[in-house]
Design an enzyme around this catalytic site. Structure first.
Site, short mmCIF file in Angstrom:
data_model
loop_
_atom_site.label_atom_id
_atom_site.label_comp_id
_atom_site.label_asym_id
_atom_site.label_seq_id
_atom_site.Cartn_x
_atom_site.Cartn_y
_atom_site.Cartn_z
N CYS A 1 6.58 -5.42 8.73
CA CYS A 1 7.66 -5.45 9.64
C CYS A 1 7.45 -4.47 11.01
O CYS A 1 8.03 -3.46 10.10
CB CYS A 1 8.66 -6.18 9.53
SG CYS A 1 8.23 -7.22 8.13
N ARG B 1 0.14 -3.33 11.93
CA ARG B 1 1.30 -2.53 10.33
C ARG B 1 1.08 -4.42 9.83
O ARG B 1 1.36 -4.06 8.68
CB ARG B 1 2.49 -2.67 11.00
CG ARG B 1 2.69 -0.90 11.14
CD ARG B 1 4.13 -0.96 12.21
NE ARG B 1 5.77 -0.58 10.81
CZ ARG B 1 5.64 -0.02 10.57
NH1 ARG B 1 5.05 0.80 11.46
NH2 ARG B 1 6.73 -0.31 9.86
N TRP C 1 6.41 -10.18 9.08
CA TRP C 1 5.76 -10.12 7.92
C TRP C 1 6.29 -10.84 6.14
O TRP C 1 7.36 -10.14 5.93
CB TRP C 1 5.24 -8.39 7.12
CG TRP C 1 3.77 -9.10 6.17
CD1 TRP C 1 2.70 -8.88 6.59
CD2 TRP C 1 4.21 -9.30 4.57
NE1 TRP C 1 2.00 -9.16 5.09
CE2 TRP C 1 2.43 -8.92 4.31
CE3 TRP C 1 5.00 -8.57 4.25
CZ2 TRP C 1 2.60 -8.32 2.62
CZ3 TRP C 1 4.71 -8.37 2.35
CH2 TRP C 1 3.71 -8.87 1.64
N ASN D 1 14.13 -4.89 8.93
CA ASN D 1 12.63 -4.49 8.08
C ASN D 1 13.48 -4.34 6.48
O ASN D 1 14.19 -3.63 6.72
CB ASN D 1 12.37 -3.16 8.87
CG ASN D 1 11.16 -3.07 9.50
OD1 ASN D 1 11.08 -4.52 10.40
ND2 ASN D 1 10.73 -2.74 10.06
N GLY D 2 12.91 -4.88 5.52
CA GLY D 2 13.32 -4.75 3.80
C GLY D 2 13.83 -6.01 3.18
O GLY D 2 13.60 -6.88 4.20
N GLU E 1 -11.78 0.78 -5.94
CA GLU E 1 -10.95 1.14 -5.27
C GLU E 1 -11.84 0.15 -3.90
O GLU E 1 -11.76 -0.91 -3.27
CB GLU E 1 -11.02 2.45 -4.33
CG GLU E 1 -11.57 2.96 -3.01
CD GLU E 1 -9.82 2.23 -2.27
OE1 GLU E 1 -9.13 1.37 -2.83
OE2 GLU E 1 -10.31 2.26 -1.16
N LYS F 1 -11.31 -3.10 -1.75
CA LYS F 1 -12.04 -3.21 0.14
C LYS F 1 -12.22 -4.33 -0.55
O LYS F 1 -12.15 -4.37 0.56
CB LYS F 1 -13.20 -2.09 -0.32
CG LYS F 1 -12.99 -1.53 0.94
CD LYS F 1 -11.98 -0.37 1.86
CE LYS F 1 -10.54 -0.62 1.34
NZ LYS F 1 -9.21 0.11 0.84
N GLU G 1 -9.60 -7.52 0.10
CA GLU G 1 -8.90 -7.46 0.81
C GLU G 1 -9.51 -8.07 2.07
O GLU G 1 -8.96 -8.81 2.88
CB GLU G 1 -8.38 -5.64 1.17
CG GLU G 1 -9.09 -5.37 1.95
CD GLU G 1 -7.89 -3.69 2.02
OE1 GLU G 1 -7.25 -3.71 2.13
OE2 GLU G 1 -8.47 -2.88 1.60
N HIS H 1 -16.23 -5.82 -23.97
CA HIS H 1 -15.01 -5.65 -24.31
C HIS H 1 -13.94 -6.81 -23.90
O HIS H 1 -13.12 -7.11 -23.97
CB HIS H 1 -13.82 -4.50 -25.10
CG HIS H 1 -14.83 -3.07 -25.14
ND1 HIS H 1 -14.56 -3.38 -26.09
CD2 HIS H 1 -14.85 -2.03 -24.64
CE1 HIS H 1 -15.08 -1.90 -27.26
NE2 HIS H 1 -15.54 -1.86 -26.17
N LYS I 1 0.05 -3.00 7.01
CA LYS I 1 -0.37 -1.21 7.19
C LYS I 1 0.15 -0.92 6.54
O LYS I 1 -0.12 -0.07 5.46
CB LYS I 1 -0.85 -1.09 8.17
CG LYS I 1 -1.53 -0.03 8.51
CD LYS I 1 -2.96 0.02 7.89
CE LYS I 1 -3.31 1.45 8.02
NZ LYS I 1 -4.98 1.63 6.75
C1 F6R Z 1 -6.47 -0.92 1.14
C2 F6R Z 1 -4.88 0.05 1.55
C3 F6R Z 1 -3.33 -0.01 0.43
C4 F6R Z 1 -2.91 0.64 0.70
C5 F6R Z 1 -1.62 1.12 0.13
C6 F6R Z 1 -0.97 2.29 0.15
O1 F6R Z 1 -7.02 -0.72 1.48
O2 F6R Z 1 -4.87 0.36 2.43
O3 F6R Z 1 -3.77 -0.16 -0.84
O4 F6R Z 1 -4.04 2.08 0.23
O5 F6R Z 1 -0.65 -0.44 0.35
O6 F6R Z 1 -0.35 2.35 1.80
P1 F6R Z 1 -0.52 4.09 1.99
O7 F6R Z 1 -1.22 4.61 1.24
O8 F6R Z 1 0.32 4.08 3.18
O9 F6R Z 1 1.59 4.18 1.15
#
Ligand code: F6R
Length: 590
Positions: A2, A28, A73, A99-100, A468, A472, A475, A491, A585
């Protein structure tokens, strides 16, 4: 997550600025938006599901000098116009954006219901205007009523509240960021500085447990609990890259992947003195813990291997959301290293609170100076990746990995060697990211884009990179992707492999290469299509994505082709890689 925007002052385009401010917070991630503005003696508003990008603020109002806005959000309640913010009291004289999460909203709702209040949304936020109204009846003072309401909320939150009969903007925070922009014609209040950077670069930070009251001319900071006045410094924030500037690239994600040609070198070119100081703190700590979430968490997990292999030093990784369960291991001599791109992640902030409650020191590795995590840390190192706008983290990850590897080298007196390796790696990445290489990955995406399942394996630091890689691909392309430690396949997960299932094998020219290749053989025997990401070819690979040999920096080079592949999988499947569904974000809720 948000976004919040507010303005009060002598300008009359408050609603227009609110729309523009919210547009600059779009990165965001959000699913609906809303703006409320004061027009004469009442509050008008507009709320919509979907994007604000095509909205012209002039169509809302041209004659208002007080407005608040929000990009939502969804957490409590689905994506509906009713649940979008601002939320109002019954007669729509009080509007709140938030927010929150108010963790005790159910209790507050039932209390307010007994007093005759009715609710029209499913949100936790809606209790705020109703509660403020109750206290306003008691005190007759809007700002005081907001303060009394805030004293009742539990959880992490930031709110902005306005009243139809008042020219003031009242804001309060506990856990979620709010920053004041000091403009020529009034005051801005937002969850992040891009919201008002077009108007001012002079800011004041609201800290946890504080509130601010402004009528556009005067501003008063105070403590929510006691009401006592607080003083604030004005800080000039640096001119940053224009948030909307993606140059010639179709998407921010691709631009940010390509930025890695320079951003890794920027992360490495830190003050050597600072890196040595951090290494010294790790050496002296009785227990070092690394925490982060999602992609940043995978950087921490890779760092466990860096510290083990390069420095033979034990550190402990935990996802930030799990860290409070480790509190028995913490003492005042412990060190917590937190890694976060945004510097606003709620789970990380909570982990920091846990460490601080035990007297432990907190070092943060962030990409946003002035963020909540930066300001709450004893020491901060910035990775200097530049603004990351795409929801999927790319250049921040490689900056985090580079800094963590550099610290591992410094820990054993080999900082210069580590720096040299990383700068050579950065230069090899610059060469690697050429148009032919990108085209090769486009073709690979085309070959596998119709598969609904994809697996990635790695060993050592390539294991967190396998995890990771899965994040990627999931998402942005919505393909079901999963990462495993290569040795774990037999396993259980190997049961998932069918004829033609794409499996990516992350390898380096290192002591574990024979092991990961033998895991790949096991996959191939079950019919998998093997995609090797490796400095050298192997007959087992059906597709080979060549990467430079980067020794202990191999994790950094291996993840980059996967970022490019994930991007093209998304684009070729018709998805917007910059705005993946359901994601935000800055994840400012727990
Ligand atoms: C995935 C991604 C998220 C962030 C996570 C932590 O591509 O970007 O998994 O890595 O939400 O965010 P930060 O780094 O801002 O604490």
């Amino acid at each position: 997550m948000c976004g919040i925007f507010g303005f009060v002052g002598k300008r009359t385009d408050a609603a227009v600025m609110a729309v523009e401010g919210l547009k600059s917070l779009e990165y965001r991630g959000y699913d609906s938006w809303g703006v409320a503005w004061k027009e004469g003696d009442h509050l008008s508003h507009k709320k919509e599901i979907g994007k604000i990008s095509g909205v012209d603020g002039h169509s809302l109002c041209d004659v208002s000098s007080l407005a608040i806005g929000h990009t939502r959000w969804a957490t409590h309640g689905g994506v509906t116009r009713e649940n979008a913010h601002p939320q109002f009291n019954e007669d729509k004289t009080i509007a709140v954006v938030h927010n929150g999460i108010f963790e005790n909203y159910q209790q507050l709702r039932s209390e307010l219901r007994t007093k005759g209040h009715t609710f029209t949304s499913d949100t936790d936020t809606e209790v705020a205007p109703h509660l403020i109204e109750e206290y306003l009846k008691e005190t007759g003072d809007f700002a005081h009523a907001v303060r009394l309401a805030c004293k009742r909320f539990t959880g992490r939150y930031a709110i902005l509240a306005v009243h139809a009969a008042s020219e003031t903007l009242v804001a309060a925070r506990t856990g979620s960021p709010l920053i004041i922009g000091v403009g020529e014609g009034g005051y801005f209040i937002a969850s992040d500085t891009p919201a008002f950077q077009a108007h001012t670069r002079t800011v004041q930070y609201l800290d946890d447990g504080e509130m601010v009251i402004t009528n556009g001319k005067n501003i008063l900071f105070s403590d929510i609990e006691t009401g006592g006045e607080r003083t604030k410094r004005e800080i000039e924030i640096p001119v940053s890259e224009a948030p909307s500037d993606k140059g010639d690239f179709a998407h921010f994600m691709l631009k940010e992947i390509m930025d890695q040609k320079e951003s890794i070198a920027r992360a490495v070119n830190q003050s050597e003195q600072e890196i040595e100081t951090i290494a010294e703190a790790i050496r002296n700590a009785k227990g070092t813990f690394l925490v982060g979430c999602g992609t940043a968490g995978k950087a921490c997990m890779a760092a466990e291997y860096f510290f083990s292999v390069v420095a033979e030093h034990h550190v402990n990784f935990a996802p930030a959301s799990e860290f409070k369960l480790y509190h028995h291991f913490l003492k005042k001599e412990s060190l917590l290293i937190v890694v976060s791109q945004s510097g606003e992640t709620a789970d990380v902030l909570e982990a920091m609170q846990v460490a601080k409650s035990k007297g432990a020191k907190v070092l943060s590795i962030v990409n946003v100076k002035g963020s909540s995590i930066d300001r709450a840390s004893d020491y901060t190192l910035c990775i200097n990746a530049g603004p990351e706008r795409a929801v999927a983290s790319t250049k921040a990850l490689t900056g985090q990995l580079a800094v963590l590897l550099l610290i591992a080298y410094a820990l054993v007196g080999r900082l210069k060697e580590g720096k040299k390796l990383l700068l050579e790696t950065a230069s090899m990445i610059n060469d690697m990211l050429n148009p032919r290489y990108v085209e090769r990955l486009t073709q690979l995406a085309d070959r596998i884009k119709r598969h609904e399942n994809l697996y990635i394996i790695g060993k050592s630091w390539n294991y967190p990179m396998a995890l990771e890689s899965a994040i990627k691909i999931q998402e942005v392309s919505y393909i079901h992707a999963e990462g495993f430690a290569g040795g774990e396949l037999k396993h259980g997960p190997i049961a998932l492999i069918e004829d033609g299932t794409p499996c990516i094998v992350l390898a380096g020219r290192d002591e574990v290469m024979p092991d990961i290749l033998s895991n790949a053989v096991q996959l191939r025997a079950r019919g998998a299509l093997i995609i090797g990401v490796s400095p050298e070819p192997n007959e087992i690979f059906d597709e080979w994505i060549r990467v430079p040999d980067a020794a202990s920096a191999q994790a950094i080079v291996n993840i980059i082709p996967i970022q490019v592949l994930a991007y093209f999988l998304a684009v070729q499947r018709g998805k917007d890689p910059d705005m993946p569904r359901n994601l935000a974000k800055s994840v400012t809720v727990k």
